[in-house]
Motif scaffolding. Structure first.
Motif, short mmCIF file in Angstrom:
data_model
loop_
_atom_site.label_atom_id
_atom_site.label_comp_id
_atom_site.label_asym_id
_atom_site.label_seq_id
_atom_site.Cartn_x
_atom_site.Cartn_y
_atom_site.Cartn_z
N TYR A 88 0.84 -1.20 0.00
CA TYR A 88 0.00 0.00 0.00
C TYR A 88 0.87 1.24 0.00
O TYR A 88 2.01 1.23 0.47
CB TYR A 88 -0.99 0.00 1.17
CG TYR A 88 -0.41 -0.01 2.55
CD1 TYR A 88 -0.39 1.15 3.33
CD2 TYR A 88 0.08 -1.18 3.12
CE1 TYR A 88 0.11 1.13 4.62
CE2 TYR A 88 0.58 -1.21 4.40
CZ TYR A 88 0.60 -0.04 5.16
OH TYR A 88 1.09 -0.05 6.43
N SER A 89 0.30 2.31 -0.56
CA SER A 89 1.09 3.53 -0.75
C SER A 89 0.16 4.72 -0.89
O SER A 89 -1.04 4.57 -1.14
CB SER A 89 1.96 3.41 -2.01
OG SER A 89 1.15 3.18 -3.16
N TYR A 90 0.75 5.89 -0.74
CA TYR A 90 -0.02 7.14 -0.89
C TYR A 90 0.51 7.98 -2.04
O TYR A 90 -0.22 8.36 -2.93
CB TYR A 90 0.01 7.94 0.42
CG TYR A 90 -0.66 9.29 0.31
CD1 TYR A 90 -2.03 9.38 0.07
CD2 TYR A 90 0.07 10.47 0.42
CE1 TYR A 90 -2.65 10.60 -0.06
CE2 TYR A 90 -0.54 11.70 0.30
CZ TYR A 90 -1.90 11.77 0.06
OH TYR A 90 -2.52 12.99 -0.08
N ILE A 120 -2.84 -1.45 -2.88
CA ILE A 120 -3.84 -0.44 -2.50
C ILE A 120 -3.23 0.95 -2.67
O ILE A 120 -2.16 1.24 -2.12
CB ILE A 120 -4.28 -0.60 -1.03
CG1 ILE A 120 -4.85 -1.98 -0.78
CG2 ILE A 120 -5.31 0.48 -0.67
CD1 ILE A 120 -5.21 -2.22 0.68
N SER A 121 -3.91 1.79 -3.40
CA SER A 121 -3.54 3.21 -3.45
C SER A 121 -4.41 3.98 -2.48
O SER A 121 -5.65 3.94 -2.58
CB SER A 121 -3.71 3.78 -4.86
OG SER A 121 -3.56 5.20 -4.82
N LEU A 122 -3.78 4.69 -1.57
CA LEU A 122 -4.49 5.55 -0.63
C LEU A 122 -4.57 6.99 -1.14
O LEU A 122 -5.07 7.87 -0.44
CB LEU A 122 -3.80 5.53 0.73
CG LEU A 122 -3.67 4.15 1.38
CD1 LEU A 122 -2.89 4.25 2.68
CD2 LEU A 122 -5.03 3.53 1.62
N GLY A 123 -4.07 7.21 -2.36
CA GLY A 123 -4.09 8.55 -2.94
C GLY A 123 -4.54 8.51 -4.38
O GLY A 123 -5.63 8.02 -4.71
N GLU A 181 -0.90 6.02 -8.73
CA GLU A 181 -0.09 5.12 -7.91
C GLU A 181 -0.14 3.68 -8.42
O GLU A 181 0.79 2.90 -8.23
CB GLU A 181 -0.57 5.15 -6.46
CG GLU A 181 -0.02 6.25 -5.62
CD GLU A 181 1.47 6.10 -5.38
OE1 GLU A 181 1.88 5.16 -4.70
OE2 GLU A 181 2.23 6.93 -5.89
N LEU A 182 -1.25 3.33 -9.06
CA LEU A 182 -1.45 1.95 -9.51
C LEU A 182 -0.94 1.72 -10.94
O LEU A 182 -0.91 0.57 -11.40
CB LEU A 182 -2.93 1.58 -9.44
CG LEU A 182 -3.57 1.71 -8.04
CD1 LEU A 182 -5.07 1.46 -8.11
CD2 LEU A 182 -2.90 0.77 -7.05
N SER A 183 -0.54 2.78 -11.64
CA SER A 183 -0.07 2.64 -13.02
C SER A 183 1.17 1.76 -13.08
O SER A 183 2.14 1.96 -12.34
CB SER A 183 0.27 4.02 -13.61
OG SER A 183 -0.90 4.79 -13.75
N VAL A 194 -4.49 -7.84 -7.51
CA VAL A 194 -5.64 -7.01 -7.15
C VAL A 194 -5.17 -5.57 -7.06
O VAL A 194 -4.18 -5.27 -6.38
CB VAL A 194 -6.27 -7.44 -5.81
CG1 VAL A 194 -7.43 -6.51 -5.44
CG2 VAL A 194 -6.75 -8.88 -5.87
N LEU A 195 -5.87 -4.67 -7.75
CA LEU A 195 -5.60 -3.23 -7.65
C LEU A 195 -6.82 -2.59 -7.00
O LEU A 195 -7.94 -2.70 -7.52
CB LEU A 195 -5.36 -2.61 -9.03
CG LEU A 195 -4.18 -3.14 -9.83
CD1 LEU A 195 -4.10 -2.40 -11.17
CD2 LEU A 195 -2.88 -2.98 -9.06
N LEU A 196 -6.61 -1.90 -5.90
CA LEU A 196 -7.71 -1.29 -5.16
C LEU A 196 -7.40 0.18 -4.91
O LEU A 196 -6.30 0.52 -4.47
CB LEU A 196 -7.93 -2.02 -3.83
CG LEU A 196 -9.11 -1.59 -2.97
CD1 LEU A 196 -9.67 -2.77 -2.18
CD2 LEU A 196 -8.73 -0.47 -2.01
N ALA A 197 -8.37 1.03 -5.17
CA ALA A 197 -8.23 2.47 -4.93
C ALA A 197 -9.12 2.88 -3.77
O ALA A 197 -10.34 2.70 -3.82
CB ALA A 197 -8.60 3.26 -6.19
N ALA A 198 -8.50 3.43 -2.72
CA ALA A 198 -9.25 3.94 -1.58
C ALA A 198 -9.40 5.45 -1.64
O ALA A 198 -10.27 6.02 -0.99
CB ALA A 198 -8.57 3.55 -0.27
N PHE A 199 -8.51 6.13 -2.39
CA PHE A 199 -8.55 7.57 -2.67
C PHE A 199 -8.19 8.46 -1.48
O PHE A 199 -8.11 9.67 -1.63
CB PHE A 199 -9.93 7.99 -3.19
CG PHE A 199 -10.36 7.28 -4.43
CD1 PHE A 199 -9.79 7.57 -5.66
CD2 PHE A 199 -11.32 6.29 -4.37
CE1 PHE A 199 -10.18 6.91 -6.82
CE2 PHE A 199 -11.72 5.61 -5.52
CZ PHE A 199 -11.15 5.92 -6.75
#
Length: 527
Positions: free
Chosen positions: A445-447, A476-479, A483-485, A491-496
């Protein structure tokens, strides 16, 4: 009403009117010896809530109560509290809302109105009744560093609906909204906080969210510092043509506000803060911003003194411009009258009843949970959810902290805690470590780890290092979605957002129900 008076005897009255046009004001909002020293040195208060002294909501309420009792006019203080990435009130006890892109992922004007309403309740409870939000700029691919998760998305129609909803919610709570950054930052690649940005033309549909904001009754509009060559060769905030678009084409009658003139990249193309302020007011800006009234952190005494001196220089420059005929008295009077109407509509006066803080914050917490649950998006591997394997390993890739205006980098790391709510505590790994025996899935996970739009970020690279070894990898992208590119994770998940509500909603999606409800609000994603 325009007042046409002049002459040396009228200079004090003219100065009083000009004082209304420059923010922050001159109130002594922060108690204590630094403010007392500043007043002795400059003859003025800082006009700011300094968060190194006012360190919680209780102190803030006390400070604004004192300011209201000593103010000759209704007290109107501005703040940057957008939700998501930019929140001046980032104390632990303040519930943080998911930001614009999370709202875009819900595709719901109802959720945007809820966000505006509960955020407005928090602000009004502490005496802040002018919010420099929402961002009405369209998102780009790849993400523009100045916009990113602050935008509602890339589709003009959807951004328009959500911006209007947010404005209705915020202003129904008694807080003035600000649509920014007119006429839209779409297409601006360089961060205007660092570079004087120039683009050839407006992005398609860029004006539509601002039109929707005006139709929703937005109280103020912030004009950006970027230059759009197809309209004018001058920065937008100093362009009569740009402001004419807002007034004449969109029919806006409220208060226009400049981008922050204390930023070198904003004022340098116009000759410094004072010259930029004169150019902006002459072009049609009503309020020149030298910052909001709430600081983002510690400031040395010398910096505080310099900020007050800069404000005094701006006031003197505007006064001289009128006296010398470079700026009309009518323009100043028009702007001042608009500001007084804004103060009357939204400002606090003695005896004004505030919402209860505990109730307002509880409403924000419930609203944040609803929005977060509706916004989490899975871009790849939804069929693998919910994860049923245990134990898990988690790996946080450190932020690069490149963005100038970003309070979310200080959010606590809640991912391990949120995952623990649905099973055993995960094993925490460091960058470069191998996955221990027995681990059945790894969550990276990252921001904010991307530094080059043409290459994957550090988090995507780390996900790639761990992929293909027989252990499923979740990223997981927290921003920002960028970030997911380039990430090869299963699994790619965006929490924003890295804040509590979004992190716990992401954990529930992964380990509990496996039903993501959000849809990525930015087109052309290379998944």
């Amino acid at each position: 009403m325009i007042r046409r008076t002049g002459g040396p005897a009228d200079l004090p009255a003219l100065r009083d009117r000009i004082e209304l046009l420059v923010r922050p004001g001159v109130e002594r909002l922060t108690p204590g010896s630094p403010e007392d020293q500043l007043h002795r040195e400059t003859g003025s208060g800082s006009g700011r809530v300094h968060k190194d002294v006012i360190t919680d909501v209780v102190r803030l309420r006390r400070a604004t109560d004192m300011a209201v009792s000593g103010s000759a006019r209704p007290l109107l203080l501005s703040v940057n509290q957008e939700g998501g990435r930019l929140n001046a009130l980032d104390w632990p006890e303040v519930e943080q809302l998911p930001g614009g892109l999370a709202l875009g992922a819900t595709a719901s004007a109802e959720m945007a109105e809820l966000a505006g309403s509960v955020l407005g309740g928090q602000l009004r409870a502490v005496g802040l009744t002018w919010n420099l939000a929402p961002v009405c700029d369209l998102a780009d691919r790849p993400s523009a560093s100045a916009v990113g998760t602050r935008s509602f998305g890339s589709d003009p129609e959807q951004v328009s609906r959500l911006a209007a909803g947010f404005i209705r919610g915020l202003q129904s709570a008694g807080v003035a909204a600000t649509a920014k950054h007119f006429p839209g930052l779409g297409g601006v690649r360089a961060d205007p906080h660092h570079f004087a940005s120039v683009v050839d033309r407006l992005a398609p549909g860029a004006l539509e969210p601002f039109r929707a904001a005006v139709e929703a009754g937005v109280a103020t509009v912030m004009v950006g510092s970027h230059t759009i060559r197809e309209i004018d060769s001058r920065p937008a905030l100093a362009s009569r043509r740009v402001i004419g678009l807002l007034r004449d084409r969109l029919g806006f009658e409220g208060v226009t506000v400049s981008e922050n003139l204390s930023i070198p990249a904003v004022h340098e193309p116009l000759g410094g803060p004072a010259a930029a302020a004169v150019a902006a007011v002459a072009a049609g800006v009503d309020v020149v911003m030298l910052d909001s009234e709430v600081s983002r952190g510690f400031q040395p005494q010398a910096a505080r003194s310099a900020a007050v001196s800069r404000r005094q220089q701006v006031v003197r420059a505007l006064l001289s411009a009128v006296v010398e005929g470079r700026l009309s008295r009518e323009r100043v009077e028009q702007a001042a009258d608009r500001v007084l109407l804004l103060q009357k509509r939204f400002g606090f006066a003695p005896g004004t009843v505030r919402p209860d803080w505990a109730q307002a914050n509880a409403a924000a917490r419930a609203g944040a949970d609803r929005i977060a649950e509706e916004s989490v998006a899975v871009l790849r591997g939804a069929h693998l959810l919910p994860l049923t394997t245990a134990p898990l390993a988690v790996l946080r890739v450190p932020d690069t902290r490149q963005r100038r205006a970003d309070s979310a980098v200080h959010a606590p790391d809640l991912v391990p805690v949120a995952l623990t709510a649905h099973g055993p505590r995960p094993i925490e790994l460091s960058v470069g470590c191998d996955v221990p025996e027995g681990v059945r899935a790894v969550v990276v996970y990252s921001y904010d780890t991307r530094t080059d739009k043409d290459r994957p970020g550090a988090a995507a690279t780390e996900a790639g290092r761990l992929s293909g070894r027989g252990t499923p990898v979740v990223h997981i992208s927290l921003g920002d979605l960028d970030e997911l590119s380039g990430s090869p994770a299963d699994v790619l998940l965006a929490a924003f957002s890295p804040h509590r509500a979004s992190v716990f909603a992401a954990a529930a999606t992964l380990l509990a129900h496996g039903r993501p409800r959000g849809v990525p609000p930015v087109g052309e994603q290379p998944w």
